[in-house]
Write a protein that holds these residues in place. Structure first.
Motif, PDB file in Angstrom:
ATOM      1  N   LYS A  81      20.842  15.414 113.261  1.00 49.59           N
ATOM      2  CA  LYS A  81      21.754  16.004 114.252  1.00 49.59           C
ATOM      3  C   LYS A  81      22.713  16.983 113.574  1.00 49.59           C
ATOM      4  O   LYS A  81      23.905  17.018 113.863  1.00 49.59           O
ATOM      5  N   ALA A  82      22.144  17.752 112.640  1.00 50.67           N
ATOM      6  CA  ALA A  82      22.931  18.718 111.861  1.00 50.67           C
ATOM      7  C   ALA A  82      22.519  20.143 112.211  1.00 50.67           C
ATOM      8  O   ALA A  82      21.425  20.378 112.731  1.00 50.67           O
ATOM      9  N   LYS A  83      23.392  21.086 111.899  1.00 55.76           N
ATOM     10  CA  LYS A  83      23.075  22.496 112.094  1.00 55.76           C
ATOM     11  C   LYS A  83      22.325  23.069 110.893  1.00 55.76           C
ATOM     12  O   LYS A  83      21.567  24.036 111.026  1.00 55.76           O
ATOM     13  N   HIS A  84      22.550  22.476 109.723  1.00 53.36           N
ATOM     14  CA  HIS A  84      21.982  23.037 108.495  1.00 53.36           C
ATOM     15  C   HIS A  84      21.453  21.934 107.591  1.00 53.36           C
ATOM     16  O   HIS A  84      21.957  20.805 107.598  1.00 53.36           O
ATOM     17  N   CYS A  85      20.454  22.263 106.793  1.00 53.64           N
ATOM     18  CA  CYS A  85      19.910  21.339 105.800  1.00 53.64           C
ATOM     19  C   CYS A  85      19.417  22.132 104.606  1.00 53.64           C
ATOM     20  O   CYS A  85      18.826  23.205 104.759  1.00 53.64           O
ATOM     21  N   VAL A  86      19.661  21.618 103.420  1.00 55.25           N
ATOM     22  CA  VAL A  86      19.185  22.233 102.180  1.00 55.25           C
ATOM     23  C   VAL A  86      18.343  21.201 101.441  1.00 55.25           C
ATOM     24  O   VAL A  86      18.773  20.048 101.273  1.00 55.25           O
ATOM     25  N   ALA A  87      17.149  21.602 101.018  1.00 55.61           N
ATOM     26  CA  ALA A  87      16.233  20.686 100.328  1.00 55.61           C
ATOM     27  C   ALA A  87      16.294  20.900  98.816  1.00 55.61           C
ATOM     28  O   ALA A  87      16.436  22.031  98.340  1.00 55.61           O
ATOM     29  N   PHE A  88      16.159  19.797  98.082  1.00 55.08           N
ATOM     30  CA  PHE A  88      16.248  19.824  96.624  1.00 55.08           C
ATOM     31  C   PHE A  88      15.065  19.078  96.011  1.00 55.08           C
ATOM     32  O   PHE A  88      14.341  18.358  96.700  1.00 55.08           O
ATOM     33  N   SER A  89      14.915  19.227  94.714  1.00 57.62           N
ATOM     34  CA  SER A  89      13.770  18.651  94.011  1.00 57.62           C
ATOM     35  C   SER A  89      13.862  17.138  93.831  1.00 57.62           C
ATOM     36  O   SER A  89      12.876  16.500  93.448  1.00 57.62           O
ATOM     37  N   SER A  90      15.017  16.558  94.090  1.00 59.65           N
ATOM     38  CA  SER A  90      15.178  15.102  94.019  1.00 59.65           C
ATOM     39  C   SER A  90      16.471  14.707  94.715  1.00 59.65           C
ATOM     40  O   SER A  90      17.332  15.562  94.990  1.00 59.65           O
ATOM     41  N   GLY A  91      16.629  13.421  94.972  1.00 57.67           N
ATOM     42  CA  GLY A  91      17.882  12.940  95.531  1.00 57.67           C
ATOM     43  C   GLY A  91      19.035  13.148  94.568  1.00 57.67           C
ATOM     44  O   GLY A  91      20.156  13.472  94.975  1.00 57.67           O
ATOM     45  N   SER A  92      18.759  12.991  93.273  1.00 61.42           N
ATOM     46  CA  SER A  92      19.804  13.208  92.271  1.00 61.42           C
ATOM     47  C   SER A  92      20.226  14.671  92.219  1.00 61.42           C
ATOM     48  O   SER A  92      21.402  14.989  92.008  1.00 61.42           O
TER      49      SER A  92
END
Length: 338
Positions: free
Chosen positions: A6-17
């Motif tokens: 339920k967000a307007k934006h999301c950024v994906a990364f290579s790991s949770g860390s």
């Protein structure tokens, strides 16, 4: 993922860390973070051994169940000086499954011009929506429930704030912590079945937790869905379900915990969580081994603590597996006492 959270934006990364690191990069030299005391071992290690000495960002671990403790920290010279810029929260926590009141903590954070970041990995977006409760940032290890098949390492950060999103995108690009296209494909595949997997795993977890609570070889069970859980009412109020993570203490000592883990056949011995298969681990020896001994003792992470990630197998198979393993450990404990 933005839609799921339920967000307007999301950024994906290579790991949770990597996602956690990107959030920390929003801070500057000399600022501070208030972090919940019971937190993923990798997070506390990163905060304590990298962020603090290398970035000169102070980290204060505290119990967010008692908001008076947090308020007292804000009342110190450091808190009044405006150097505290981020509150880092896990709820439920890893591994003792403390549940914190996100709405109350978000108000406290915003009253002091702080950001609130919530690691929502244990609940997944299906069972909890931190942004709706006032959080500024939501972090996930996609490796866990979102992907759900133990074949991806990935992380995300979600937000409704465009400025935060822009800064996170800059960090993502600047440090190169981007996921591979194939990992994104696999995570998208997993997201399509998140609702089905979470419902099935949570049903199994409730049945397993009720079983463990009655077993003579178990001294204590921690699961937010149980009425005996200290923050059960908070979990009912802010979560849409209780999740599939269970922590329990076995009767005996370290040897009995080891016997349980060695005798499990359906549960696999592994550090990860959130997949279709059920996993078991010893936090004191595995995921939280890097936590200093004195801090582990304060948090109740002792050698008899076992963490379960309940999967979607036959519920009766899971219960039978635990029953056999715990009974084997209980038998050795009885022999020692005799």
């Amino acid at each position: 993922m933005a839609a799921a959270e339920k967000a307007k934006h999301c950024v994906a990364f290579s790991s949770g860390s990597a996602a956690t690191s990107a959030v920390v990069h929003l801070l500057s030299h000399g600022e501070s973070i208030f972090c919940i005391d019971d937190v993923y071992g990798g997070t506390q290690r990163y905060f304590r051994r990298i962020v603090n000495p290398s970035m000169n960002i102070k980290i204060h671990f505290m119990d967010f169940q008692d908001l008076d403790v947090v308020k007292a920290q804000f009342a110190t010279k450091e808190g009044k000086g405006g150097r505290v810029k981020l509150l880092w929260l896990e709820t439920p926590t890893n591994p003792t499954l403390k549940v914190s009141d996100i709405r109350a903590i978000s108000k406290l954070a915003h009253d002091h011009n702080c950001l609130l970041a919530v690691d929502n990995t244990f609940c997944s977006p299906y069972f909890q929506s931190p942004l709706d409760l006032g959080a500024d940032l939501v972090v996930h290890s996609v490796t866990k429930y979102i992907n759900g098949h133990s074949d991806v390492v990935m992380g995300i950060v979600c937000t409704n704030d465009y400025d935060l999103y822009s800064k996170l995108r800059f960090v993502q690009n600047g440090v190169g912590a981007v996921p591979s296209p194939f990992d994104c494909f696999l995570a998208h595949r997993g997201l399509k079945t998140l609702h089905v997997r979470m419902e099935a795993a949570a049903r199994n977890a409730m049945a397993v937790a009720l079983f463990l609570e009655k077993h003579e070889g178990v001294s204590k069970v921690l699961y937010p869905g149980l009425k005996s859980h200290p923050q059960h009412e908070i979990a009912k109020r802010q979560q849409h379900g209780f999740g599939a993570m269970i922590t329990f203490y076995c009767v005996g000592k370290r040897d009995q915990a080891a016997i349980i883990l060695k005798n499990l056949k359906v549960f696999a011995l592994a550090e990860s969580l959130g997949a279709v298969e059920s996993l078991a681990e010893s936090p004191s020896l595995m995921t939280h081994a890097s936590v200093p001994d004195d801090r582990r003792a304060l948090l109740g992470i002792d050698d008899t603590l076992i963490r379960l990630s309940v999967g979607i197998e036959s519920c009766q198979d899971l219960i039978n597996d635990l029953d056999a393993a715990i009974s084997a450990a209980l038998e050795t404990a009885s022999e020692i006492n005799e």
